[in-house]
Design a protein around this motif. Structure first.
Motif, mmCIF file in Angstrom:
data_model
loop_
_atom_site.group_PDB
_atom_site.id
_atom_site.type_symbol
_atom_site.label_atom_id
_atom_site.label_comp_id
_atom_site.label_asym_id
_atom_site.label_seq_id
_atom_site.Cartn_x
_atom_site.Cartn_y
_atom_site.Cartn_z
ATOM 1 N N ASP B 6 -9.124 -9.947 -11.816
ATOM 2 C CA ASP B 6 -7.789 -10.215 -11.266
ATOM 3 C C ASP B 6 -7.003 -8.926 -11.180
ATOM 4 O OD1 ASP B 6 -7.170 -13.346 -13.038
ATOM 5 O OD2 ASP B 6 -8.258 -12.905 -11.202
ATOM 6 N N LEU B 9 -8.234 -6.536 -8.599
ATOM 7 C CA LEU B 9 -7.881 -7.029 -7.272
ATOM 8 C C LEU B 9 -6.440 -6.696 -6.931
ATOM 9 C CD1 LEU B 9 -8.582 -8.933 -4.824
ATOM 10 C CD2 LEU B 9 -7.548 -10.734 -6.165
ATOM 11 N N ILE B 10 -5.530 -6.966 -7.864
ATOM 12 C CA ILE B 10 -4.106 -6.744 -7.593
ATOM 13 C C ILE B 10 -3.836 -5.261 -7.359
ATOM 14 C CG2 ILE B 10 -1.809 -6.864 -8.603
ATOM 15 C CD1 ILE B 10 -2.590 -9.467 -9.895
ATOM 16 N N LEU B 13 -5.108 -4.239 -3.950
ATOM 17 C CA LEU B 13 -4.253 -4.702 -2.861
ATOM 18 C C LEU B 13 -2.991 -3.853 -2.751
ATOM 19 C CD1 LEU B 13 -4.539 -8.579 -3.134
ATOM 20 C CD2 LEU B 13 -5.276 -7.149 -1.245
ATOM 21 N N LEU B 14 -2.399 -3.512 -3.895
ATOM 22 C CA LEU B 14 -1.165 -2.728 -3.849
ATOM 23 C C LEU B 14 -1.432 -1.326 -3.305
ATOM 24 C CD1 LEU B 14 0.565 -3.890 -7.148
ATOM 25 C CD2 LEU B 14 1.144 -4.489 -4.812
ATOM 26 N N PHE B 16 -3.858 -0.527 -1.307
ATOM 27 C CA PHE B 16 -4.128 -0.704 0.115
ATOM 28 C C PHE B 16 -2.845 -0.822 0.907
ATOM 29 C CE2 PHE B 16 -6.455 -1.688 3.784
ATOM 30 C CZ PHE B 16 -5.909 -2.797 4.395
ATOM 31 N N ALA B 17 -1.865 -1.555 0.354
ATOM 32 C CA ALA B 17 -0.585 -1.715 1.039
ATOM 33 C C ALA B 17 0.114 -0.368 1.191
ATOM 34 C CB ALA B 17 0.306 -2.703 0.281
ATOM 35 N N LEU B 20 -1.629 1.616 3.876
ATOM 36 C CA LEU B 20 -1.301 1.044 5.178
ATOM 37 C C LEU B 20 0.111 1.452 5.601
ATOM 38 C CD1 LEU B 20 -2.894 -0.755 7.058
ATOM 39 C CD2 LEU B 20 -1.749 -2.725 6.081
ATOM 40 N N TYR B 21 1.019 1.482 4.622
ATOM 41 C CA TYR B 21 2.388 1.864 4.936
ATOM 42 C C TYR B 21 2.448 3.299 5.438
ATOM 43 C CZ TYR B 21 7.302 2.948 4.325
ATOM 44 O OH TYR B 21 8.580 3.358 4.533
#
Lengths: 171, 120
Positions: B6, B9-10, B13-14, B16-17, B20-21
Motif C-alpha cells: 500500500d 503504491l501511494i 502515485l504521488l 508520478f503526479a 506529470l505536473y
C-alpha cells in the motif's frame, strides 16, 4: 444465498451508493470537476469482498449510471460510468488476483483509476490533449480520497468478519 | 492496517503526479498571448490576452461570457448548471485550462505562431 436474496441485496447496495454520492455532493469540495472523496467506493470495495468482483462491478456501474442521471446531467453519464467500470474492475482484479494490498491500497487505486477514466472521457469528448494538465491534481485528490475511504472500508470489513464472504481481507 | 505494498503504491502515485505536473509545465514555455476557445473539439475562436474585453460565447448547449483582463482570462458567467467553470479561476499560461462540460467548451492559452486569424 439464493438468487432473490442476492438481487435485493444488490439493490440495497446501489441505493446505499446513491445516498453516499448525494451526501458528498453537498460538501463543497468543488476544486475540480470530479474532485470528490468518493464515498461510494466504500460500498464497491465491500461488495467485492462480500459478493465477488462481477457483482460489485454491476452494482458500481448501475449506481454510477443512476447517480449521473439523478444528480448530474445526461452529459455526466459517460464520465461516471467509465470511471466506475474501470475502477471497480481494477479493484476487483487486485483483490482477487493479488493478495498484497489492504482495502486502503485497493481504494487508492480505485479512486485514482476513477479520476483517470473521467480524464480519458474528457480528452476523447473534447479532442483536447490539454486536459491532461488536470491529471496531477486529480491523482493527488484520488490518493487522499482513496486513503480516507479505504480506512472506512477496512474498519467496516473488520466488523463483518462473521458474515459469509467470498474473499478474506489481509488484516 | 496498511501493508508495505500500500505504502509503496501511494508513494509511487504521488511521485508520478509530481513528474506529470512538471511535464505539463512545458506547455507554458510558448509565447502565450492568445486565449483559445474550443467547442466540441473544434476551434471556436482565438482572442488576444493583451486587450481587455468581454467575449460572449454562444453555443447550442448554452452561453457563457469570457472576460479578458490584465492578461488573464476567466469565465465571468455561464449557463451551465454546476458552474465549475466560473470557479476555475483565471488562466494566463499554457499549462492552464478551463473546461465547461455541459457547454462542451475547452478554454486554453496558446502562442502566436500558428495563428492566421486573431480576433481583437
Amino acid at each position: 444465498m439464493n438468487k432473490g436474496k442476492k438481487v435485493v441485496l444488490m439493490g440495497i447496495f446501489i441505493a446505499l451508493g446513491l445516498v453516499l454520492q448525494y451526501m458528498e455532493s453537498l460538501i463543497p469540495i468543488a476544486v475540480l470537476p470530479g474532485g470528490k472523496i468518493g464515498l461510494s467506493n466504500i460500498v464497491t470495495i465491500i461488495n467485492i469482498y462480500l459478493l465477488g468482483p462481477l457483482n460489485a462491478i454491476i452494482i458500481a456501474t448501475l449506481r454510477a449510471f443512476l447517480g449521473a442521471l439523478l444528480f448530474g446531467g445526461v452529459s455526466a453519464i459517460p464520465y461516471s460510468v467509465v470511471g466506475a467500470i474501470l475502477s471497480s474492475s481494477l479493484m476487483g482484479y487486485m483483490i482477487v488476483k493479488t493478495e498484497k494490498f489492504s482495502p486502503v491500497g485497493i481504494s487508492v487505486c480505485g479512486a485514482v483509476t476513477h479520476n483517470l477514466g473521467q480524464i480519458i472521457v474528457a480528452m476523447a469528448t473534447f479532442m483536447s490533449f490539454r486536459i491532461i494538465v488536470y491529471l496531477p491534481v486529480l491523482i493527488v485528490l484520488g490518493v487522499l480520497g482513496g486513503f480516507i475511504t479505504g480506512i472506512c472500508a477496512l474498519k467496516i470489513l473488520k466488523h463483518m468478519r462473521n458474515l459469509p464472504r467470498q474473499y478474506k481481507t489481509l488484516t | 492496517m496498511t501493508t508495505k505494498y500500500d505504502r509503496i503504491l501511494i508513494i509511487f502515485l504521488l511521485v508520478f503526479a509530481i513528474i506529470l505536473y512538471c511535464f505539463t509545465l512545458c506547455f507554458a514555455f510558448d509565447v502565450s498571448d492568445t486565449v483559445r476557445v474550443s467547442l466540441d473539439g473544434k476551434e471556436y475562436g482565438r482572442y488576444s490576452l493583451l486587450t481587455d474585453e468581454d467575449i460572449k460565447i454562444s453555443t447550442e448547449y448554452g452561453n457563457c461570457t469570457l472576460s479578458v483582463k490584465n492578461g488573464e482570462a476567466e469565465v465571468l458567467s455561464s449557463d451551465c448548471p454546476d458552474k465549475y467553470c466560473e470557479n476555475m479561476g483565471r488562466i494566463s499560461k499554457g499549462s492552464q485550462v478551463i473546461v465547461c462540460v455541459p457547454l462542451h467548451l475547452v478554454i486554453d492559452v496558446v502562442g502566436n505562431s500558428s495563428v492566421d486569424k486573431v480576433a481583437y
